[in-house]
Design an enzyme around this catalytic site. Sequence first.
Site, PDB file in Angstrom:
ATOM      1  N   ASP A 133       0.846  -1.189   0.000  1.00  0.00           N
ATOM      2  CA  ASP A 133       0.000   0.000   0.000  1.00  0.00           C
ATOM      3  C   ASP A 133       0.883   1.240   0.000  1.00  0.00           C
ATOM      4  OD1 ASP A 133      -2.491   1.200  -0.067  1.00  0.00           O
ATOM      5  OD2 ASP A 133      -2.597   1.414   2.098  1.00  0.00           O
ATOM      6  N   HIS A 140      -4.637  13.908   0.843  1.00  0.00           N
ATOM      7  CA  HIS A 140      -4.875  13.102   2.037  1.00  0.00           C
ATOM      8  C   HIS A 140      -3.691  13.218   2.994  1.00  0.00           C
ATOM      9  CE1 HIS A 140      -6.094   9.722   4.574  1.00  0.00           C
ATOM     10  NE2 HIS A 140      -4.895   9.203   4.405  1.00  0.00           N
ATOM     11  N   GLU A 205     -10.833   3.919   3.313  1.00  0.00           N
ATOM     12  CA  GLU A 205      -9.879   4.691   2.525  1.00  0.00           C
ATOM     13  C   GLU A 205     -10.150   4.432   1.046  1.00  0.00           C
ATOM     14  OE1 GLU A 205      -6.079   5.481   5.415  1.00  0.00           O
ATOM     15  OE2 GLU A 205      -5.857   3.969   3.836  1.00  0.00           O
ATOM     16  N   GLU A 207      -9.142   4.154  -2.527  1.00  0.00           N
ATOM     17  CA  GLU A 207      -7.889   3.925  -3.246  1.00  0.00           C
ATOM     18  C   GLU A 207      -8.142   3.249  -4.590  1.00  0.00           C
ATOM     19  OE1 GLU A 207      -4.662   2.184  -1.121  1.00  0.00           O
ATOM     20  OE2 GLU A 207      -5.435   2.757   0.859  1.00  0.00           O
ATOM     21  N   ASP A 239      -9.044   0.306   1.805  1.00  0.00           N
ATOM     22  CA  ASP A 239      -8.119  -0.125   2.846  1.00  0.00           C
ATOM     23  C   ASP A 239      -8.696   0.261   4.200  1.00  0.00           C
ATOM     24  OD1 ASP A 239      -5.757  -1.114   3.985  1.00  0.00           O
ATOM     25  OD2 ASP A 239      -4.834   0.870   3.982  1.00  0.00           O
ATOM     26  N   ARG A 243      -8.612   3.715  13.166  1.00  0.00           N
ATOM     27  CA  ARG A 243      -7.793   4.913  13.391  1.00  0.00           C
ATOM     28  C   ARG A 243      -7.256   5.011  14.813  1.00  0.00           C
ATOM     29  NH1 ARG A 243      -6.391   6.204   8.323  1.00  0.00           N
ATOM     30  NH2 ARG A 243      -8.166   6.769   7.010  1.00  0.00           N
ATOM     31  N   GLN A 246      -4.458   2.555  15.046  1.00  0.00           N
ATOM     32  CA  GLN A 246      -3.354   3.074  14.242  1.00  0.00           C
ATOM     33  C   GLN A 246      -2.564   4.154  14.975  1.00  0.00           C
ATOM     34  OE1 GLN A 246      -4.687   4.619  10.486  1.00  0.00           O
ATOM     35  NE2 GLN A 246      -2.649   5.125   9.754  1.00  0.00           N
ATOM     36  N   LYS A 259      -4.675  -2.058  10.033  1.00  0.00           N
ATOM     37  CA  LYS A 259      -5.013  -2.133   8.615  1.00  0.00           C
ATOM     38  C   LYS A 259      -5.006  -3.546   8.047  1.00  0.00           C
ATOM     39  CE  LYS A 259      -3.508   2.525   7.300  1.00  0.00           C
ATOM     40  NZ  LYS A 259      -4.649   2.915   6.451  1.00  0.00           N
ATOM     41  N   THR A 263      -9.154  -5.856   3.624  1.00  0.00           N
ATOM     42  CA  THR A 263      -9.060  -4.932   2.495  1.00  0.00           C
ATOM     43  C   THR A 263     -10.062  -5.389   1.455  1.00  0.00           C
ATOM     44  OG1 THR A 263      -6.698  -4.534   2.875  1.00  0.00           O
ATOM     45  CG2 THR A 263      -7.559  -3.965   0.709  1.00  0.00           C
ATOM     46  N   GLU A 380     -10.679  12.555   7.432  1.00  0.00           N
ATOM     47  CA  GLU A 380     -10.583  13.906   6.885  1.00  0.00           C
ATOM     48  C   GLU A 380     -11.922  14.636   6.951  1.00  0.00           C
ATOM     49  OE1 GLU A 380      -8.050  13.757   3.046  1.00  0.00           O
ATOM     50  OE2 GLU A 380      -8.738  11.706   3.434  1.00  0.00           O
TER      51      GLU A 380
END
Length: 433
Positions: A133, A140, A205, A207, A239, A243, A246, A259, A263, A380
């Site tokens: 990844d 971002h 996420e 992607e 993904d 948080r 993380q 993570k 996925t 975000e």
Amino acid sequence: MSWWTTDETHDPARTSWVDSANGHVDFPIQNLPLGLFAPADRPERIGTAIGDKILDLKACADAGLFDPLVVQACQQPGANALLGLPVGRKRALRRRISELLSDPDYRNIVENKLFRAGDCELLVPARIGDYTDFYVGIHHANNVGRQFRPDNPLLPNYKYVPIGYHGRASSVRPSDVGVRRPYGQRKGPDADAPVFEPTARLDYELELGVWIGAGNALGRPLSIAEASHHVAGFCLLNDWSARDVQAWEYQPLGPFLAKNFHTTISPWIVTADAMAPFRTSQPSRPEGDPAPLPYLRDDNDQRHGALDLTLEVFLHTRRMRTQGAAPFRLSSGPATSMYWTVNQMVAHHASNGCNLSPGDLLGTGTISAPERSGFGSLLEISEGGARPLTLPNGETRTFLEDGDELILKAQASAAGYVSIGFGECRAVVLPAT
């Protein structure tokens, strides 16, 4: 032939005798993505999406409709062997499939090799040996970095190195497989010690996934000029991220359990050849930014290495589904919001001699637009949980709740060509067990 050249398979006037393909939002005859599917009570096999149907490529191979090298590849498990074919062979296969599905003379021998997509299970299309990844979505990176380092959101290496980390291939799943809320260690800012509990800050996420084709031998780097010949195609990729887990675990070695639990990918590989009409120039770097180092610099890549894609994210809560309400669009933005091109990602990955293999998967990292309407994660959108999002039915979200369904979509468009889509990348959040 250059890797961005179009041919008769992209002709906007070309139609299919498969009626549902003509005008299909994702899978007209100009697309022809590759995937792995399983009809009811039958073994899995490689196929091509065409409208609301799937063409069984293995059955076509068994009927002698392809050349011997393709026939051999279609006998192998997954799409790996097809992805690993030389670029010219894959291009010839695309032309042959387009011919079979557009020329009415082939209808009698091909029609019985079509399955209704709604009756089939769609699977991860290749045996993924490795998953990496990246972190090439600069907006971002700025948005997230600003939450921790307001005056210096990007670390000094960001504009020199396509940042990436090695993910977990074993937990990649296709669309429609539910994602279980994971447990993990998390520590509140005022807590003396961490706790081991289900994540309270589950996020998505947005992607792009990049499927590797032929690959390279261990110890042999790929130049930026040849990297494109090792990109087989693209998909959507979510993904999923815990948080709070993380934030506690990521230093000093980066993402781990926050993570690797799940996925989600869209199950169709939109081939590099299908994307030829939708190549566009890489946005110029802001004044004062360093030029890429020579091993990442290529004029053709700068002129044609970006993708003209519109990416969208939708949220469908359990209450919305119960009420029959449509999904709410969280964001919409362009795939050109990537600081590094796909070819730069591939060249950098192999620059130290790391061997890439057919079916390896790369993620771009979260792709966000400069505006909030194009942000690619709830981290975000909610500004780290400080600014809840209010949905049309009155519900609010800072992060995902059990029962929420996330849906990613992508549409490639260019003047003079038929638009193509990626299909949906979707999954429902399941409660922790």
